[in-house]
Design a protein around this motif. Sequence first.
Motif, mmCIF file in Angstrom:
data_model
loop_
_atom_site.group_PDB
_atom_site.id
_atom_site.type_symbol
_atom_site.label_atom_id
_atom_site.label_comp_id
_atom_site.label_asym_id
_atom_site.label_seq_id
_atom_site.Cartn_x
_atom_site.Cartn_y
_atom_site.Cartn_z
ATOM 1 N N MET A 1 10.305 3.033 15.445
ATOM 2 C CA MET A 1 10.697 2.822 14.072
ATOM 3 C C MET A 1 10.620 4.160 13.330
ATOM 4 O O MET A 1 9.591 4.822 13.339
ATOM 5 N N PRO A 2 11.696 4.555 12.686
ATOM 6 C CA PRO A 2 11.678 5.825 11.959
ATOM 7 C C PRO A 2 10.759 5.743 10.740
ATOM 8 O O PRO A 2 10.633 4.697 10.109
ATOM 9 N N MET A 3 10.134 6.875 10.447
ATOM 10 C CA MET A 3 9.275 6.938 9.266
ATOM 11 C C MET A 3 9.351 8.342 8.689
ATOM 12 O O MET A 3 9.184 9.320 9.410
ATOM 13 N N ASP A 4 9.589 8.410 7.395
ATOM 14 C CA ASP A 4 9.622 9.671 6.666
ATOM 15 C C ASP A 4 8.264 9.839 5.991
ATOM 16 O O ASP A 4 7.885 9.022 5.143
ATOM 17 N N ILE A 5 7.515 10.876 6.364
ATOM 18 C CA ILE A 5 6.206 11.123 5.767
ATOM 19 C C ILE A 5 6.357 12.173 4.678
ATOM 20 O O ILE A 5 6.903 13.255 4.914
ATOM 21 N N ARG A 6 5.879 11.816 3.469
ATOM 22 C CA ARG A 6 6.043 12.683 2.304
ATOM 23 C C ARG A 6 4.697 12.949 1.624
ATOM 24 O O ARG A 6 3.872 12.038 1.511
ATOM 25 N N LEU A 7 4.525 14.169 1.124
ATOM 26 C CA LEU A 7 3.413 14.459 0.233
ATOM 27 C C LEU A 7 3.693 13.674 -1.042
ATOM 28 O O LEU A 7 4.810 13.700 -1.556
ATOM 29 N N ASP A 8 2.710 12.953 -1.549
ATOM 30 C CA ASP A 8 2.951 12.013 -2.650
ATOM 31 C C ASP A 8 2.183 12.430 -3.899
ATOM 32 O O ASP A 8 1.035 12.874 -3.819
ATOM 33 N N ASP A 9 2.792 12.249 -5.069
ATOM 34 C CA ASP A 9 2.126 12.564 -6.334
ATOM 35 C C ASP A 9 1.458 11.334 -6.963
ATOM 36 O O ASP A 9 0.887 11.423 -8.055
ATOM 37 N N LEU A 10 1.540 10.216 -6.295
ATOM 38 C CA LEU A 10 0.878 8.970 -6.700
ATOM 39 C C LEU A 10 1.394 8.379 -8.004
ATOM 40 O O LEU A 10 0.710 7.576 -8.641
ATOM 41 N N THR A 11 2.602 8.715 -8.406
ATOM 42 C CA THR A 11 3.154 8.159 -9.643
ATOM 43 C C THR A 11 3.991 6.909 -9.395
ATOM 44 O O THR A 11 4.270 6.182 -10.349
ATOM 45 N N GLY A 12 4.386 6.656 -8.161
ATOM 46 C CA GLY A 12 5.241 5.514 -7.876
ATOM 47 C C GLY A 12 4.482 4.193 -7.847
ATOM 48 O O GLY A 12 3.335 4.125 -7.410
ATOM 49 N N LYS A 13 5.134 3.151 -8.300
ATOM 50 C CA LYS A 13 4.525 1.813 -8.321
ATOM 51 C C LYS A 13 4.157 1.314 -6.925
ATOM 52 O O LYS A 13 3.090 0.727 -6.753
ATOM 53 N N PRO A 14 5.001 1.513 -5.901
ATOM 54 C CA PRO A 14 4.632 0.999 -4.578
ATOM 55 C C PRO A 14 3.332 1.599 -4.038
ATOM 56 O O PRO A 14 2.485 0.879 -3.504
ATOM 57 N N VAL A 15 3.160 2.913 -4.182
ATOM 58 C CA VAL A 15 1.937 3.536 -3.668
ATOM 59 C C VAL A 15 0.738 3.125 -4.506
ATOM 60 O O VAL A 15 -0.351 2.885 -3.975
ATOM 61 N N GLN A 16 0.920 3.000 -5.809
ATOM 62 C CA GLN A 16 -0.182 2.547 -6.656
ATOM 63 C C GLN A 16 -0.611 1.130 -6.275
ATOM 64 O O GLN A 16 -1.812 0.828 -6.228
ATOM 65 N N ALA A 17 0.356 0.267 -5.982
ATOM 66 C CA ALA A 17 0.036 -1.113 -5.595
ATOM 67 C C ALA A 17 -0.686 -1.150 -4.246
ATOM 68 O O ALA A 17 -1.649 -1.914 -4.071
ATOM 69 N N LEU A 18 -0.230 -0.341 -3.286
ATOM 70 C CA LEU A 18 -0.878 -0.324 -1.971
ATOM 71 C C LEU A 18 -2.304 0.218 -2.093
ATOM 72 O O LEU A 18 -3.224 -0.313 -1.453
ATOM 73 N N LEU A 19 -2.498 1.236 -2.895
ATOM 74 C CA LEU A 19 -3.847 1.778 -3.072
ATOM 75 C C LEU A 19 -4.749 0.791 -3.813
ATOM 76 O O LEU A 19 -5.940 0.687 -3.506
ATOM 77 N N ALA A 20 -4.206 0.034 -4.754
ATOM 78 C CA ALA A 20 -4.987 -1.002 -5.435
ATOM 79 C C ALA A 20 -5.390 -2.086 -4.442
ATOM 80 O O ALA A 20 -6.532 -2.572 -4.462
ATOM 81 N N ALA A 21 -4.476 -2.459 -3.550
ATOM 82 C CA ALA A 21 -4.795 -3.449 -2.510
ATOM 83 C C ALA A 21 -5.866 -2.903 -1.569
ATOM 84 O O ALA A 21 -6.748 -3.650 -1.122
ATOM 85 N N HIS A 22 -5.784 -1.617 -1.271
ATOM 86 C CA HIS A 22 -6.786 -0.984 -0.411
ATOM 87 C C HIS A 22 -8.172 -1.071 -1.057
ATOM 88 O O HIS A 22 -9.137 -1.503 -0.417
ATOM 89 N N LEU A 23 -8.285 -0.698 -2.313
ATOM 90 C CA LEU A 23 -9.566 -0.759 -3.018
ATOM 91 C C LEU A 23 -10.089 -2.193 -3.085
ATOM 92 O O LEU A 23 -11.269 -2.443 -2.847
ATOM 93 N N SER A 24 -9.204 -3.107 -3.388
ATOM 94 C CA SER A 24 -9.594 -4.519 -3.467
ATOM 95 C C SER A 24 -10.107 -5.017 -2.123
ATOM 96 O O SER A 24 -11.135 -5.696 -2.039
ATOM 97 N N GLY A 25 -9.396 -4.665 -1.052
ATOM 98 C CA GLY A 25 -9.816 -5.067 0.290
ATOM 99 C C GLY A 25 -11.160 -4.481 0.677
ATOM 100 O O GLY A 25 -11.994 -5.153 1.294
ATOM 101 N N MET A 26 -11.373 -3.225 0.302
ATOM 102 C CA MET A 26 -12.667 -2.603 0.602
ATOM 103 C C MET A 26 -13.791 -3.314 -0.158
ATOM 104 O O MET A 26 -14.862 -3.573 0.393
ATOM 105 N N GLN A 27 -13.544 -3.660 -1.412
ATOM 106 C CA GLN A 27 -14.561 -4.336 -2.208
ATOM 107 C C GLN A 27 -14.847 -5.746 -1.692
ATOM 108 O O GLN A 27 -15.990 -6.194 -1.688
ATOM 109 N N GLU A 28 -13.804 -6.433 -1.240
ATOM 110 C CA GLU A 28 -13.980 -7.794 -0.722
ATOM 111 C C GLU A 28 -14.742 -7.818 0.602
ATOM 112 O O GLU A 28 -15.412 -8.808 0.908
#
Length: 153
Positions: A1-28
Motif C-alpha cells: 500500500m503506498p504511503m506518503d510520509i510528510r513532516l506535519d505542522d499539526l494544523t490539520g483537522k485529521p491529525v488533530q483528531a488522530l492525536l486526540a484519539a491517541h491521548l484518549s486511548g492512553m488515558q483509558e
Amino acid sequence: MPMDIRLDDLTGKPVQALLAAHLSGMQENSPPGSVYALDLTGLKAPDVSVWTGWDGERLMGVGALKELSDTAGEIKSMRTDAAYLRKGVGARILDHIISVAKLRGYNRLSLETGSGAEFDAALNLYRKYGFENGAAFGGYEASDFNQFLHLDL
C-alpha cells in the motif's frame, strides 16, 4: 500500500483528531498519572518533529521524534488510524523515524510505553526492530505499569 510520509505542522483537522484519539486511548488504558503522551502544544515544541503518513488525502498514521540530546532521541505519539491497522503503517513511520535519527547522528532511540494487552501490538513492533527493555530515561520514573525500550543505532 503506498504511503506518503510528510513532516506535519499539526494544523490539520485529521491529525488533530488522530492525536486526540491517541491521548484518549492512553488515558483509558493507563493508571492515573501514568500517561506521558504529548498534547498538541508539546508536539509543537522546537525539539519535536512529527510525521504523518497519507493515502491520498486520508491520514493513515502519525509518529514523532523528540530530541533528547545531540546523540539521542525519543519516539513519541505513534498511532495508526483504525482503518489502517495491521497494514504496516506503524512500521513505515517507524522506519522513517529511525532513518531521520541516523541522519541526525543519534546513536540511541528510546521510548516509554505502558503494559497490558492494549500495548502489545506496539511492543511487538518495537521489539521486531530490535528495541529492548531497559532503564528509565529523560526524567521518567519507573512503575509497575510503564516500561522503557531502547535501540542502539
